[in-house]
Design a protein around this motif. Structure first.
Motif: not given
Length: 126
Positions: A91-111
Motif C-alpha cells: 500500500n502507498l503508506g508502506n511504500a512512503v515509509e521506505l523512502m528517503s527524504k529526497d525520494e519523498r520530495a520526488e514522490f510528492n512532486r509527481l503526485l
C-alpha cells in the motif's frame, strides 16, 4: 535595462493569439475565439523578432510542461514500483515509509503533477 525591442503588451497579446486569420474580420483571434480588434491586430503586427523569439521559447517550455503532466501517472507508477516490490503488504503508506527524504520530495512532486489540472498558456509563466 529593459529591452527597447520588447513590448510587454504586444507579447501578452501574442500569448493570447490564435494565429489563424479569420475570414469574417480579416484579423487573428484570441484563444477564446474573440476576434482581434483592428487596434489589436495592428499591435500584433508590430511584433519584433525579440518578442517572437521569446514567445517561441516560452511556448516550448509550456509544451514540455503539458507533456510532463500527461506523462505523470506513468512516471509515478514507475517511481513507486521498486518500493512496492520490497513490500509484502503493498500500500502507498508502506511504500512512503521506505523512502528517503529526497525520494519523498520526488514522490510528492509527481503526485502533485498527477493531480494538477493543466494550466493555460500565459505570458511569463513558463
Amino acid at each position: 535595462m529593459a529591452n527597447p525591442d520588447f513590448n510587454p503588451w504586444i507579447f501578452a497579446l501574442l500569448c493570447d493569439s490564435n494565429f489563424k486569420r479569420r475570414d469574417d474580420t480579416g484579423t487573428w483571434s484570441h484563444r477564446d475565439g474573440r476576434p482581434f480588434s483592428k487596434e489589436e491586430q495592428a499591435l500584433a503586427g508590430r511584433a519584433t523578432r525579440a518578442e517572437l523569439e521569446e514567445l517561441r521559447a516560452q511556448h516550448k517550455r509550456y509544451l514540455k510542461y503539458v507533456q510532463a503532466i500527461h506523462d505523470s501517472p506513468e512516471v509515478l507508477h514507475g517511481f513507486l514500483a521498486p518500493f512496492m516490490e520490497q513490500l509484502t503488504k503493498k500500500n502507498l503508506g508502506n511504500a512512503v515509509e521506505l523512502m528517503s527524504k529526497d525520494e519523498r520530495a520526488e514522490f510528492n512532486r509527481l503526485l502533485a503533477l498527477v493531480d494538477e489540472p493543466i494550466r493555460p498558456f500565459t505570458p511569463y509563466t513558463f
